[in-house]
Design a protein around this motif. Structure first.
Motif, PDB file in Angstrom:
ATOM      1  N   ILE A  49       0.859  -1.191   0.000  1.00 24.73           N
ATOM      2  CA  ILE A  49       0.000   0.000   0.000  1.00 24.73           C
ATOM      3  C   ILE A  49       0.892   1.238   0.000  1.00 24.73           C
ATOM      4  O   ILE A  49       1.744   1.409   0.873  1.00 24.73           O
ATOM      5  CB  ILE A  49      -0.922   0.009   1.238  1.00 24.73           C
ATOM      6  N   LEU A  50       0.702   2.085  -1.011  1.00 24.40           N
ATOM      7  CA  LEU A  50       1.527   3.285  -1.194  1.00 24.40           C
ATOM      8  C   LEU A  50       0.690   4.543  -1.012  1.00 24.40           C
ATOM      9  O   LEU A  50      -0.394   4.669  -1.587  1.00 24.40           O
ATOM     10  CB  LEU A  50       2.130   3.315  -2.603  1.00 24.40           C
ATOM     11  N   LYS A  51       1.197   5.475  -0.226  1.00 24.11           N
ATOM     12  CA  LYS A  51       0.562   6.780  -0.083  1.00 24.11           C
ATOM     13  C   LYS A  51       1.592   7.850  -0.418  1.00 24.11           C
ATOM     14  O   LYS A  51       2.764   7.736  -0.045  1.00 24.11           O
ATOM     15  CB  LYS A  51       0.090   7.004   1.362  1.00 24.11           C
ATOM     16  N   VAL A  52       1.162   8.877  -1.127  1.00 21.07           N
ATOM     17  CA  VAL A  52       2.033  10.001  -1.485  1.00 21.07           C
ATOM     18  C   VAL A  52       1.562  11.246  -0.752  1.00 21.07           C
ATOM     19  O   VAL A  52       0.367  11.552  -0.751  1.00 21.07           O
ATOM     20  CB  VAL A  52       2.020  10.249  -3.008  1.00 21.07           C
ATOM     21  N   ILE A  53       2.488  11.946  -0.115  1.00 14.24           N
ATOM     22  CA  ILE A  53       2.185  13.215   0.554  1.00 14.24           C
ATOM     23  C   ILE A  53       2.886  14.347  -0.201  1.00 14.24           C
ATOM     24  O   ILE A  53       4.104  14.299  -0.406  1.00 14.24           O
ATOM     25  CB  ILE A  53       2.640  13.196   2.029  1.00 14.24           C
TER      26      ILE A  53
ATOM     27  N   LYS B 272      -3.222   1.073   7.281  1.00  9.90           N
ATOM     28  CA  LYS B 272      -2.003   1.881   7.187  1.00  9.90           C
ATOM     29  C   LYS B 272      -1.215   1.504   5.931  1.00  9.90           C
ATOM     30  O   LYS B 272      -1.240   0.353   5.483  1.00  9.90           O
ATOM     31  CB  LYS B 272      -1.122   1.676   8.420  1.00  9.90           C
ATOM     32  N   PRO B 273      -0.484   2.466   5.375  1.00  8.31           N
ATOM     33  CA  PRO B 273       0.339   2.160   4.200  1.00  8.31           C
ATOM     34  C   PRO B 273       1.585   1.371   4.585  1.00  8.31           C
ATOM     35  O   PRO B 273       2.000   1.362   5.746  1.00  8.31           O
ATOM     36  CB  PRO B 273       0.727   3.543   3.671  1.00  8.31           C
ATOM     37  N   ASP B 274       2.161   0.716   3.602  1.00  2.55           N
ATOM     38  CA  ASP B 274       3.466   0.075   3.792  1.00  2.55           C
ATOM     39  C   ASP B 274       4.585   1.073   3.535  1.00  2.55           C
ATOM     40  O   ASP B 274       5.626   1.036   4.180  1.00  2.55           O
ATOM     41  CB  ASP B 274       3.609  -1.119   2.831  1.00  2.55           C
ATOM     42  N   ILE B 275       4.343   1.967   2.562  1.00  2.00           N
ATOM     43  CA  ILE B 275       5.364   2.928   2.139  1.00  2.00           C
ATOM     44  C   ILE B 275       4.732   4.307   1.981  1.00  2.00           C
ATOM     45  O   ILE B 275       3.624   4.429   1.446  1.00  2.00           O
ATOM     46  CB  ILE B 275       5.998   2.506   0.788  1.00  2.00           C
ATOM     47  N   VAL B 276       5.450   5.324   2.449  1.00  2.00           N
ATOM     48  CA  VAL B 276       5.023   6.713   2.224  1.00  2.00           C
ATOM     49  C   VAL B 276       6.068   7.388   1.340  1.00  2.00           C
ATOM     50  O   VAL B 276       7.274   7.264   1.573  1.00  2.00           O
ATOM     51  CB  VAL B 276       4.882   7.476   3.553  1.00  2.00           C
ATOM     52  N   VAL B 277       5.581   8.087   0.330  1.00  2.00           N
ATOM     53  CA  VAL B 277       6.451   8.828  -0.584  1.00  2.00           C
ATOM     54  C   VAL B 277       6.175  10.319  -0.400  1.00  2.00           C
ATOM     55  O   VAL B 277       5.018  10.740  -0.331  1.00  2.00           O
ATOM     56  CB  VAL B 277       6.185   8.429  -2.053  1.00  2.00           C
TER      57      VAL B 277
END
Length: 229
Positions: free
Chosen positions: A3-7, A78-83
């Protein structure tokens, strides 16, 4: 797939934010734009482009990033990775795939997109930026034995590792704080060369003398603070 989320912190990026959002790979689960006191159509354009838009009225890059993290922390899944990615279209959002690849395939904790000279458009980084990056990474190499060559804003990190860093900087020191804490906590990290072009609009940091000076003071402050810890 993880799961990827971008901020994306955004201050007056109305002309660029939709381009950034559209170029982010579809493998990303959610794009979070944090509108940081914009006086233009940043918020509207980001929403129309399909992003989740948050508002952070306290001005500062770190404030905006922390707002995005607070939002993610309240989500059930929750995401696994935040970019983290800038909203000015200077980075190439499609390169997100190669930024997260070392995390997914090699279990690396933290990846920095390094704006190497051969992939930079002429004029895309100012001389104060180049000097500041060089000085900061030189000091980090001398004081902490790091291999960093850049404080690039395009970066990916495992979500649980990000939480463990306990990020706190509210303004210009956000990127260097993350790198210093990653070193202190002995996270595995790697730099991936990324392309870099002239941003749309005027930089709020390197585009002004005051911004460049304040950023330099904040970055050096974090480095010297950590040298005594």
């Amino acid at each position: 797939m993880p799961i990827l989320k971008v901020i994306i912190p955004a201050y007056n990026e109305a002309d660029s934010i939709a381009k950034v959002i559209h170029d982010i790979p579809k493998t990303v689960n959610e794009i979070i734009v944090v509108n940081n006191n914009s006086t233009d159509a940043t918020e509207v354009n980001a929403k129309q482009a399909g992003a989740t838009v948050l508002t952070e009225s306290r001005k500062g890059y770190g404030y905006a990033c922390l707002k995005g993290m607070a939002y993610v922390s309240k989500q059930e899944i929750k995401p696994d990775i935040v970019v983290f990615l800038d909203g000015d279209y200077s980075d190439y959002p499609e390169e997100l795939t190669k930024i997260v690849q070392p995390i997914i395939e090699d279990n690396i904790d933290f990846v920095i997109g390094a704006r190497v000279k051969r992939l930079r458009e002429p004029g895309s980084m100012t001389q104060p930026q180049i000097f500041g990056n060089g000085l900061a990474t030189f000091l980090m190499r001398i004081m902490f034995g790091s291999n960093f060559t850049d404080l690039g804003p395009f970066r990916a990190i495992k979500y649980q590792k990000l939480l463990a860093l306990k990020m706190e900087d509210k303004t210009y020191g956000w990127t260097v704080e993350m790198q210093l804490k990653a070193l202190k906590q002995k996270l595995s990290y790697i730099e991936i060369p990324v392309s870099y072009r002239n941003r749309i609009g005027v930089s709020k940091v390197s585009g002004t003398l005051n911004g460049a000076i304040m950023a330099g003071i904040k970055i050096l402050g974090w480095i010297f603070k950590y040298s005594f810890k």
